[in-house]
Structures are given as C-alpha cells and as structure tokens.
Design a protein around this motif. Structure first.
Motif, mmCIF file in Angstrom:
data_model
loop_
_atom_site.group_PDB
_atom_site.id
_atom_site.type_symbol
_atom_site.label_atom_id
_atom_site.label_comp_id
_atom_site.label_asym_id
_atom_site.label_seq_id
_atom_site.Cartn_x
_atom_site.Cartn_y
_atom_site.Cartn_z
ATOM 1 N N CYS A 20 30.716 -1.620 55.268
ATOM 2 C CA CYS A 20 31.166 -0.277 54.895
ATOM 3 C C CYS A 20 29.969 0.596 54.532
ATOM 4 O O CYS A 20 29.184 0.253 53.644
ATOM 5 C CB CYS A 20 32.129 -0.345 53.720
ATOM 6 S SG CYS A 20 33.714 -1.087 54.135
ATOM 7 N N LEU A 95 35.336 3.916 48.781
ATOM 8 C CA LEU A 95 36.755 3.569 48.680
ATOM 9 C C LEU A 95 37.481 3.817 49.994
ATOM 10 O O LEU A 95 38.339 3.027 50.405
ATOM 11 C CB LEU A 95 37.412 4.372 47.558
ATOM 12 C CG LEU A 95 37.010 3.981 46.139
ATOM 13 C CD1 LEU A 95 37.569 4.981 45.138
ATOM 14 C CD2 LEU A 95 37.499 2.581 45.807
ATOM 15 N N CYS A 96 37.137 4.907 50.662
ATOM 16 C CA CYS A 96 37.719 5.183 51.971
ATOM 17 C C CYS A 96 37.366 4.071 52.947
ATOM 18 O O CYS A 96 38.223 3.587 53.694
ATOM 19 C CB CYS A 96 37.225 6.535 52.489
ATOM 20 S SG CYS A 96 37.846 6.959 54.138
ATOM 21 N N SER A 99 39.350 0.943 52.226
ATOM 22 C CA SER A 99 40.759 1.053 52.597
ATOM 23 C C SER A 99 40.983 0.833 54.088
ATOM 24 O O SER A 99 42.099 0.518 54.513
ATOM 25 C CB SER A 99 41.312 2.420 52.186
ATOM 26 O OG SER A 99 40.754 3.457 52.977
ATOM 27 N N HIS A 100 39.933 0.988 54.894
ATOM 28 C CA HIS A 100 40.045 0.786 56.337
ATOM 29 C C HIS A 100 39.408 -0.520 56.809
ATOM 30 O O HIS A 100 39.401 -0.806 58.005
ATOM 31 C CB HIS A 100 39.398 1.958 57.089
ATOM 32 C CG HIS A 100 40.184 3.232 56.985
ATOM 33 N ND1 HIS A 100 39.907 4.200 56.037
ATOM 34 C CD2 HIS A 100 41.251 3.691 57.687
ATOM 35 C CE1 HIS A 100 40.750 5.204 56.177
ATOM 36 N NE2 HIS A 100 41.581 4.912 57.165
ATOM 37 N N ARG A 179 38.342 -10.208 50.523
ATOM 38 C CA ARG A 179 39.500 -9.343 50.737
ATOM 39 C C ARG A 179 40.324 -9.222 49.449
ATOM 40 O O ARG A 179 40.836 -8.142 49.131
ATOM 41 C CB ARG A 179 40.363 -9.897 51.866
ATOM 42 C CG ARG A 179 41.605 -9.059 52.147
ATOM 43 C CD ARG A 179 42.443 -9.699 53.215
ATOM 44 N NE ARG A 179 41.807 -9.592 54.524
ATOM 45 C CZ ARG A 179 41.960 -10.478 55.497
ATOM 46 N NH1 ARG A 179 42.682 -11.566 55.298
ATOM 47 N NH2 ARG A 179 41.385 -10.296 56.661
ATOM 48 N N LYS A 182 38.628 -6.774 47.152
ATOM 49 C CA LYS A 182 38.819 -5.428 47.709
ATOM 50 C C LYS A 182 40.180 -4.868 47.300
ATOM 51 O O LYS A 182 40.292 -3.703 46.883
ATOM 52 C CB LYS A 182 38.715 -5.473 49.232
ATOM 53 C CG LYS A 182 38.926 -4.131 49.919
ATOM 54 C CD LYS A 182 39.232 -4.274 51.389
ATOM 55 C CE LYS A 182 40.676 -4.739 51.610
ATOM 56 N NZ LYS A 182 41.064 -4.683 53.031
ATOM 57 N N LYS A 183 41.223 -5.683 47.392
ATOM 58 C CA LYS A 183 42.567 -5.227 47.030
ATOM 59 C C LYS A 183 42.657 -4.895 45.551
ATOM 60 O O LYS A 183 43.330 -3.926 45.156
ATOM 61 C CB LYS A 183 43.596 -6.298 47.405
ATOM 62 C CG LYS A 183 43.792 -6.466 48.907
ATOM 63 C CD LYS A 183 44.812 -7.557 49.217
ATOM 64 C CE LYS A 183 45.040 -7.695 50.714
ATOM 65 N NZ LYS A 183 46.007 -8.786 51.035
ATOM 66 N N LEU A 186 40.986 -1.463 45.095
ATOM 67 C CA LEU A 186 41.801 -0.372 45.634
ATOM 68 C C LEU A 186 43.058 -0.136 44.804
ATOM 69 O O LEU A 186 43.648 0.953 44.874
ATOM 70 C CB LEU A 186 42.184 -0.667 47.084
ATOM 71 C CG LEU A 186 41.030 -0.639 48.095
ATOM 72 C CD1 LEU A 186 41.524 -1.046 49.479
ATOM 73 C CD2 LEU A 186 40.385 0.748 48.147
ATOM 74 N N ASN A 190 42.308 6.065 41.480
ATOM 75 C CA ASN A 190 41.108 6.635 42.103
ATOM 76 C C ASN A 190 40.284 7.460 41.127
ATOM 77 O O ASN A 190 39.060 7.521 41.226
ATOM 78 C CB ASN A 190 41.491 7.493 43.307
ATOM 79 C CG ASN A 190 41.905 6.661 44.506
ATOM 80 O OD1 ASN A 190 41.694 5.446 44.515
ATOM 81 N ND2 ASN A 190 42.494 7.283 45.500
ATOM 82 N N GLN A 193 37.577 5.362 39.294
ATOM 83 C CA GLN A 193 36.787 4.423 40.070
ATOM 84 C C GLN A 193 35.286 4.580 39.838
ATOM 85 O O GLN A 193 34.718 5.638 40.048
ATOM 86 C CB GLN A 193 37.075 4.605 41.571
ATOM 87 C CG GLN A 193 38.469 4.166 41.990
ATOM 88 C CD GLN A 193 38.612 2.651 42.077
ATOM 89 O OE1 GLN A 193 37.875 1.920 41.439
ATOM 90 N NE2 GLN A 193 39.557 2.182 42.864
#
Length: 232
Positions: A20, A95-96, A99-100, A179, A182-183, A186, A190, A193
């Motif tokens: 990322c 963060l974007c 999320s992807h 992963r 990451k969850k 997220l 926001n 953060q």
C-alpha cells in the motif's frame, strides 16, 4: 511456518502480499521508485514465491503523480490506482489503501524512496519466521535534512507526552500486518486514526526490524513541522 534461506522457493506459494502506497505530489521521484519496487517484487516472486499486488492511493496531488500512476498501471497488472478527490492526509490515504488490499499480508510504505524496497524481503521473512502479526521497520538511521530530523524528534516526543507508547518513536509507516490486524485497524473510527500509535494498542506482539532509511529520491518532504504538530 518457518522460512530459512535453504528452503525451496515454493515455501510461500499462494500467499498474496499487498503493498500500500500513499502518494502526494511525488512526480519527481515516482517513476524511479516504482521501477525499483517493481524489480524488487519480481525478484521476490521468483525467490520466495509470494505474489504481490500494489495499491497506490493518490492523495489529491496537484502535480502529475496520478497521471504517472495510471500510465504505469496500464503496463503493470499488479498496480491498482485509487484517487482521493482532495488532499486528505497521509493516514487517510493509507486507510484507503488498506480498505482495498486483498492480501493475506499487507505492507505499507512511503512512495518517496525513503523506505527501501529491499527491506520488504526482511519484513516478510520475519513475519513467517516469528508468526508475529505486526512487523515494524524501525529506522536505524535516517538521511533527512537537519530541519526534518528536528521536527521528527519534536513530533514523536510530543506524541509520547500525550500518551502514545514510546515504542512508536522512529517507527514510521513502513510495516507489515496480517489481514486480521488490517481489519482491526479499519474497524476504528476514521476520525481517531493514527495508525503508528494504534498498532501498540491492539494487544498483539510487535516485532521490530532495523533499517537504514534512505534520503528522498527527489523533491522535499510534505510533512512540515506545522503539519506534524497538527497531526499529533
């Protein structure tokens, strides 16, 4: 799983690693950085069998950064490009990207060349050797200008004074997470953060590796002292 240099290159087959990248006004260095990153990922795909995707998030750049990313994405199927409509900040861009990200593991790093792509191998091997879900690349040395070093020193000490764990000092956004982590990140509001600090509140062991942070390939830092104090 424990990985050593003597193990076959198929050890990590079927593992997807997402890289990322937050990008903001990096047109002077972006091509060079992405060429270096791409070559590193080619080598690692062959060496240890990990597959990669790159998630680049343009944070409202006013230069040609987005155009450069889109052009490269047409030639490199690993590169996926997202763009924020306006400059929303470094953490928002990360963060974007998270999320992807589809990876089993996710590595976040800066796109100005200061986070060396060669260290990606150490992050991945440390994760699989230790089973630790958070691996931070701590700066053993940094080649910033004096003003940047001073502002960074003030920034991290101010954060420590405000309650952010001292372990976050000199550990930027060059990290590997799973992963699951990451969850958890997220799932946080926001508006609250600050990933560098939140990492240490997840009640999960953190492993650190030391890297020599490079100087910027070109251009100047986007984090002025004023912006760093505002972030703090």
């Amino acid at each position: 799983m424990t990985l050593t240099h003597s193990e076959p290159t198929t050890s990590l087959m079927n593992v997807l690693c997402s890289i990322c990248l937050p990008v903001y006004n990096e047109e002077e260095s972006l091509l060079i950085f992405l060429d270096t990153l791409s070559a590193t990922l080619d080598r690692l795909e062959h060496l240890i069998g990990v597959e990669f995707e790159i998630i680049a998030v343009d944070d409202g750049s006013a230069d040609e950064s987005l155009a450069i990313l889109l052009d490269i994405s047409r030639r490199d199927p690993r590169l996926n490009v997202y763009a924020l409509q306006q400059n929303s900040g470094h953490q928002a861009a990360i963060l974007c990207g998270l999320s992807h990200a589809n990876g089993d593991i996710v590595i976040t790093m800066d796109s100005d060349g200061q986070d060396p792509p060669d260290a990606i191998e150490s992050l991945i091997k440390t994760h699989f050797n230790t089973q630790c879900e958070i691996i931070l690349a701590k700066r053993g040395s940094r080649k910033d200008k004096l003003a940047k070093k001073i502002s960074a020193w003030i920034f991290y000490r101010l954060l420590t004074y405000m309650g952010v764990p001292a372990e976050s000092r000199d550990a930027g956004d060059f990290r590997l997470i799973t992963r699951r982590i990451k969850k958890l990140i997220l799932a946080q509001p926001n508006s609250l953060q600050y990933i560098r600090g939140q990492i240490f509140t997840l009640k999960t062991p953190v492993q650190m590796i030391s890297i020599d942070r490079k100087g910027r390939i070109a251009g100047s830092t986007k984090y002025t002292l004023r912006k760093m104090i505002r972030l703090a």
